[in-house]
Write a protein that holds these residues in place. Structure first.
Motif, mmCIF file in Angstrom:
data_model
loop_
_atom_site.group_PDB
_atom_site.id
_atom_site.type_symbol
_atom_site.label_atom_id
_atom_site.label_comp_id
_atom_site.label_asym_id
_atom_site.label_seq_id
_atom_site.Cartn_x
_atom_site.Cartn_y
_atom_site.Cartn_z
ATOM 1 N N LEU A 72 -7.394 18.994 -3.769
ATOM 2 C CA LEU A 72 -6.562 17.894 -3.268
ATOM 3 C C LEU A 72 -5.249 17.742 -4.025
ATOM 4 C CD1 LEU A 72 -9.297 15.166 -2.687
ATOM 5 C CD2 LEU A 72 -8.244 16.675 -1.000
ATOM 6 N N HIS A 73 -5.037 18.526 -5.050
ATOM 7 C CA HIS A 73 -3.836 18.403 -5.885
ATOM 8 C C HIS A 73 -2.556 18.436 -5.039
ATOM 9 C CE1 HIS A 73 -0.617 19.859 -8.595
ATOM 10 N NE2 HIS A 73 -1.163 18.963 -9.400
ATOM 11 N N GLY A 74 -1.675 17.455 -5.282
ATOM 12 C CA GLY A 74 -0.387 17.406 -4.585
ATOM 13 C C GLY A 74 -0.399 16.687 -3.248
ATOM 14 N N ARG A 75 -1.555 16.304 -2.771
ATOM 15 C CA ARG A 75 -1.642 15.640 -1.463
ATOM 16 C C ARG A 75 -1.240 14.180 -1.549
ATOM 17 N NH1 ARG A 75 -5.782 18.154 2.487
ATOM 18 N NH2 ARG A 75 -5.502 20.324 1.907
ATOM 19 N N ILE A 76 -0.756 13.676 -0.436
ATOM 20 C CA ILE A 76 -0.364 12.276 -0.300
ATOM 21 C C ILE A 76 -1.593 11.468 0.113
ATOM 22 C CG2 ILE A 76 1.019 10.681 1.116
ATOM 23 C CD1 ILE A 76 2.697 12.230 -0.850
ATOM 24 N N ILE A 77 -1.709 10.261 -0.434
ATOM 25 C CA ILE A 77 -2.779 9.333 -0.053
ATOM 26 C C ILE A 77 -2.135 8.204 0.740
ATOM 27 C CG2 ILE A 77 -4.599 7.777 -0.847
ATOM 28 C CD1 ILE A 77 -4.592 9.336 -3.496
ATOM 29 N N GLU A 78 -2.722 7.894 1.891
ATOM 30 C CA GLU A 78 -2.204 6.823 2.740
ATOM 31 C C GLU A 78 -3.294 5.795 3.010
ATOM 32 O OE1 GLU A 78 0.986 8.934 5.592
ATOM 33 O OE2 GLU A 78 -1.073 9.657 5.842
ATOM 34 N N ALA A 79 -2.862 4.583 3.297
ATOM 35 C CA ALA A 79 -3.783 3.508 3.664
ATOM 36 C C ALA A 79 -3.396 3.001 5.048
ATOM 37 C CB ALA A 79 -3.711 2.367 2.655
ATOM 38 N N GLU A 80 -4.378 2.619 5.789
ATOM 39 C CA GLU A 80 -4.150 2.041 7.117
ATOM 40 C C GLU A 80 -3.809 0.561 6.934
ATOM 41 O OE1 GLU A 80 -3.714 2.402 11.113
ATOM 42 O OE2 GLU A 80 -4.442 4.038 9.862
ATOM 43 N N VAL A 81 -2.685 0.132 7.513
ATOM 44 C CA VAL A 81 -2.294 -1.275 7.428
ATOM 45 C C VAL A 81 -1.899 -1.788 8.808
ATOM 46 C CG1 VAL A 81 -1.478 -1.116 5.042
ATOM 47 C CG2 VAL A 81 0.127 -0.798 6.894
ATOM 48 N N ASP A 82 -2.046 -3.063 8.976
ATOM 49 C CA ASP A 82 -1.601 -3.727 10.191
ATOM 50 C C ASP A 82 -0.076 -3.654 10.230
ATOM 51 O OD1 ASP A 82 -0.614 -5.796 11.931
ATOM 52 O OD2 ASP A 82 -2.554 -6.793 11.811
ATOM 53 N N PRO A 83 0.530 -3.258 11.359
ATOM 54 C CA PRO A 83 1.999 -3.153 11.421
ATOM 55 C C PRO A 83 2.726 -4.451 11.086
ATOM 56 C CG PRO A 83 1.007 -2.156 13.358
ATOM 57 C CD PRO A 83 -0.102 -2.833 12.596
ATOM 58 N N LEU A 84 2.056 -5.594 11.238
ATOM 59 C CA LEU A 84 2.684 -6.873 10.921
ATOM 60 C C LEU A 84 2.484 -7.281 9.464
ATOM 61 C CD1 LEU A 84 1.715 -8.801 14.182
ATOM 62 C CD2 LEU A 84 3.843 -7.585 13.666
ATOM 63 N N ASP A 85 1.631 -6.542 8.755
ATOM 64 C CA ASP A 85 1.364 -6.817 7.350
ATOM 65 C C ASP A 85 2.598 -6.454 6.529
ATOM 66 O OD1 ASP A 85 -0.031 -7.472 5.053
ATOM 67 O OD2 ASP A 85 -1.045 -5.535 4.904
ATOM 68 N N LEU A 86 2.978 -7.309 5.604
ATOM 69 C CA LEU A 86 4.135 -7.064 4.754
ATOM 70 C C LEU A 86 3.697 -6.939 3.298
ATOM 71 C CD1 LEU A 86 6.594 -9.687 6.265
ATOM 72 C CD2 LEU A 86 6.510 -7.239 6.726
ATOM 73 N N PRO A 87 4.366 -6.095 2.509
ATOM 74 C CA PRO A 87 4.024 -6.031 1.088
ATOM 75 C C PRO A 87 4.292 -7.376 0.417
ATOM 76 C CG PRO A 87 5.472 -4.212 1.725
ATOM 77 C CD PRO A 87 5.422 -5.168 2.876
ATOM 78 N N GLU A 88 3.555 -7.647 -0.651
ATOM 79 C CA GLU A 88 3.738 -8.906 -1.372
ATOM 80 C C GLU A 88 5.077 -8.946 -2.096
ATOM 81 O OE1 GLU A 88 0.314 -9.446 -3.883
ATOM 82 O OE2 GLU A 88 -1.047 -9.409 -2.170
ATOM 83 N N ASP A 89 5.565 -7.813 -2.592
ATOM 84 C CA ASP A 89 6.827 -7.727 -3.330
ATOM 85 C C ASP A 89 7.993 -7.640 -2.343
ATOM 86 O OD1 ASP A 89 9.062 -6.983 -4.824
ATOM 87 O OD2 ASP A 89 7.959 -5.561 -6.066
#
Length: 177
Positions: A72-89
């Protein structure tokens, strides 16, 4: 919708643990035990996440040994999020929020953000300028304003950044040609 949350580094130890370069301002939320993430064409479940020597070390339920971890070295990790969800920062943005924004320089529209390239050390904006793809380092010194609700990013003019001909002319001027 998927958002990038990390990039897998080297294997850590012999039990399948991996060093992860964090690409999110919410690592406690995104790397919480039991959370599912996407890595390429696989869905992985976080078993544990801990900090060790300034790095995040993650183990996945599906990765049981060093050999599997090294694959898995070098691979990107992604998370599924709701399109309306906004980052806290407020200074953090999801890719889908940036794609389609106008790119402005000196209060003039110069192009459109078409994507974000996640590199190992910094992110880069891909911008379409008159049918030509230009890559702009996504750092505050060069992109000081990101106004998602206003629909634009502001790019500071740097010789040659938006126009390769300017870079050639600037180099010639410096060399006395």
């Amino acid at each position: 919708m998927q958002v990038v949350i990390g990039r897998i580094g080297r294997a850590h130890g012999i039990r399948g643990e991996l060093n992860v370069d964090i690409r999110t301002d919410e690592p406690e939320r995104r790397f919480a035990p039991g959370s599912s993430v996407v890595c390429g064409d696989r869905t992985l479940t976080i078993a544990r996440a801990r900090h060790h020597s300034g790095r995040l070390v993650v183990s996945f339920e599906e990765i049981l040994d060093r050999t599997a971890a090294e694959a898995l070295h070098g691979r990107i990790i992604e998370a599924e999020v709701d399109p309306l969800d906004l980052p806290e920062d407020p200074d953090e943005f999801y890719d889908h929020q940036l794609v389609g924004l106008e790119a402005r320089a000196d209060d003039e529209v110069v192009g459109t953000v078409t994507g974000i390239v996640h590199g190992p050390y910094q992110d880069t904006l891909a911008i379409d300028i008159d049918g030509r793809e230009v890559f702009i380092p996504f750092v505050t010194e060069i992109v000081p304003v990101v106004d998602v609700t206003g629909g634009f990013v502001t790019i500071n003019q740097v010789a040659g950044l938006l126009d390769p001909a300017e870079a050639e002319n600037a180099a010639s001027d410096l060399m006395g040609d």
